[in-house]
Design an enzyme around this catalytic site. Sequence first.
Site, PDB file in Angstrom:
ATOM      1  CE  LYS A   9      94.884 123.277  48.880  1.00  0.00           C
ATOM      2  NZ  LYS A   9      93.874 124.117  49.487  1.00  0.00           N
ATOM      3  N   GLY A 104      88.810 121.320  50.979  1.00  0.00           N
ATOM      4  CA  GLY A 104      89.786 122.422  50.934  1.00  0.00           C
ATOM      5  C   GLY A 104      91.195 121.937  51.170  1.00  0.00           C
ATOM      6  N   GLY A 107      92.336 117.149  47.871  1.00  0.00           N
ATOM      7  CA  GLY A 107      92.298 115.697  47.721  1.00  0.00           C
ATOM      8  C   GLY A 107      92.215 115.270  46.267  1.00  0.00           C
ATOM      9  N   GLY A 108      91.314 115.875  45.535  1.00  0.00           N
ATOM     10  CA  GLY A 108      91.180 115.543  44.116  1.00  0.00           C
ATOM     11  C   GLY A 108      92.427 115.952  43.343  1.00  0.00           C
ATOM     12  CB  SER A 109      94.626 118.941  43.570  1.00  0.00           C
ATOM     13  OG  SER A 109      93.578 119.845  43.325  1.00  0.00           O
ATOM     14  CB  ALA A 110      96.529 114.745  46.320  1.00  0.00           C
ATOM     15  CG  ASP A 142      94.708 123.806  45.033  1.00  0.00           C
ATOM     16  OD1 ASP A 142      95.261 124.923  45.005  1.00  0.00           O
ATOM     17  OD2 ASP A 142      93.634 123.589  45.627  1.00  0.00           O
TER      18      ASP A 142
HETATM   19  P1  ATP Z   1      90.584 122.100  46.391  1.00  0.00           P
HETATM   20  O1  ATP Z   1      91.195 122.362  47.737  1.00  0.00           O
HETATM   21  O2  ATP Z   1      91.589 121.785  45.312  1.00  0.00           O
HETATM   22  O3  ATP Z   1      89.529 123.083  45.984  1.00  0.00           O
HETATM   23  P2  ATP Z   1      89.054 120.156  47.699  1.00  0.00           P
HETATM   24  O4  ATP Z   1      90.077 119.461  48.536  1.00  0.00           O
HETATM   25  O5  ATP Z   1      88.204 121.179  48.332  1.00  0.00           O
HETATM   26  O6  ATP Z   1      89.790 120.736  46.459  1.00  0.00           O
HETATM   27  P3  ATP Z   1      88.350 117.734  46.394  1.00  0.00           P
HETATM   28  O7  ATP Z   1      88.548 116.636  47.369  1.00  0.00           O
HETATM   29  O8  ATP Z   1      89.355 117.898  45.318  1.00  0.00           O
HETATM   30  O9  ATP Z   1      88.102 119.102  47.131  1.00  0.00           O
HETATM   31  O10 ATP Z   1      86.888 117.532  45.767  1.00  0.00           O
HETATM   32  C1  ATP Z   1      86.136 118.595  45.208  1.00  0.00           C
HETATM   33  C2  ATP Z   1      85.099 117.995  44.281  1.00  0.00           C
HETATM   34  O11 ATP Z   1      85.787 117.495  43.133  1.00  0.00           O
HETATM   35  C3  ATP Z   1      84.361 116.808  44.865  1.00  0.00           C
HETATM   36  O12 ATP Z   1      83.154 117.199  45.426  1.00  0.00           O
HETATM   37  C4  ATP Z   1      84.164 115.883  43.689  1.00  0.00           C
HETATM   38  O13 ATP Z   1      82.872 116.011  43.140  1.00  0.00           O
HETATM   39  C5  ATP Z   1      85.156 116.343  42.615  1.00  0.00           C
HETATM   40  N1  ATP Z   1      86.234 115.361  42.314  1.00  0.00           N
HETATM   41  C6  ATP Z   1      86.669 115.057  41.094  1.00  0.00           C
HETATM   42  N2  ATP Z   1      87.669 114.155  41.130  1.00  0.00           N
HETATM   43  C7  ATP Z   1      87.874 113.871  42.420  1.00  0.00           C
HETATM   44  C8  ATP Z   1      88.784 113.002  43.075  1.00  0.00           C
HETATM   45  N3  ATP Z   1      89.665 112.250  42.444  1.00  0.00           N
HETATM   46  N4  ATP Z   1      88.728 112.973  44.421  1.00  0.00           N
HETATM   47  C9  ATP Z   1      87.853 113.748  45.090  1.00  0.00           C
HETATM   48  N5  ATP Z   1      86.960 114.559  44.506  1.00  0.00           N
HETATM   49  C10 ATP Z   1      86.964 114.645  43.178  1.00  0.00           C
END
Ligand code: ATP
Length: 290
Positions: A9, A104, A107-110, A142
């Site tokens: 997103k 941001g 990715g983890g939320s997806a 998210d």
């Molecule tokens: P958001 O925008 O929801 O804050 P983000 O996109 O900034 O998230 P993510 O890719 O979700 O960041 O990763 C944030 C942290 O979450 C990573 O540094 C990692 O340590 C942790 N994490 C836990 N599970 C996952 C996963 N499945 N994929 C990626 N990171 C994960």
Amino acid sequence: MIYASAPGKLNLFFEVGALRPDGYHSVTSVYQALAIRQTVGVEPSNKWEVITQGDLPQAQLDLVPKDETNLSVVAAKALADFAGISNPQPMRFHTFKQVPVAAGLAGGSADAAAALLALNSAWELGLDDVQLRKVASKVGSDVPFSLLGGTALGLDTGIELEKLSDLPTMQVVLLVSPIGLSTKEVFARFDELFPDGDLVADPADAISGVRAGSKIGKNSLLEPAISLRPELVEFQNLLPGTVGHLSGSGPTIYFVTNSVQQASDWQQQLSDLGHFAIHTTTASHGAEAQ
Ligand code: ATP
């Protein structure tokens, strides 16, 4: 193996309120799903484990936790809890990532959203969308949007969603910053800079401003992010004639245009400058079983 996928997103608009007594922040977010997606396959295993592959550089994939702190596992346990399963079957998650990590872009939320959908089927729970979204809101702010997709207004911490009619498809170029920036750190700096919060716009005005294009890129976290990583200003201004925006708490900077050629040129220019840049589009799909 049962598979599901969910989109990354952008926050096309993101205003943040003051720190609440419960430790969270209220937001006004206009979420937009992207065409880049995470795919998660689930199968029973003798322990909880996560195997990660993807269209991303190895250094990015190395940032993903492989243990029970991975959001797919967190989501599985929250789902079991919701369904009243006290001793859930441990699962192996095969995660194929297109969405950059810690960027941001949710990715983890997806991953968590795709895992919820896949496990609803693997464990034959039969939960409906409303129930799944309830579980998702316990996993992360998210995650409900990752299930829903398209364009949506997010209130409360982002978990209270109102689906909006789709915007015309936009070309998006993501500049995946080489600098790390933790969500926690950015919100802490936000609290120092904006003790009373920065919730200014009426949500209806935020939506109409995004539709008109004038409010795309408003982000309360830009100032705190820049104060922590001043080089973000340079990244915003790398492409002549346009300025990039911060997605969520960053550090990804995104550029939007209606022109496929323009976006392709921008992606090439950023790559030529040595950056990791992705050309994608906005998309209307939420999480889907494969
Ligand atoms: P958001 O925008 O929801 O804050 P983000 O996109 O900034 O998230 P993510 O890719 O979700 O960041 O990763 C944030 C942290 O979450 C990573 O540094 C990692 O340590 C942790 N994490 C836990 N599970 C996952 C996963 N499945 N994929 C990626 N990171 C994960």
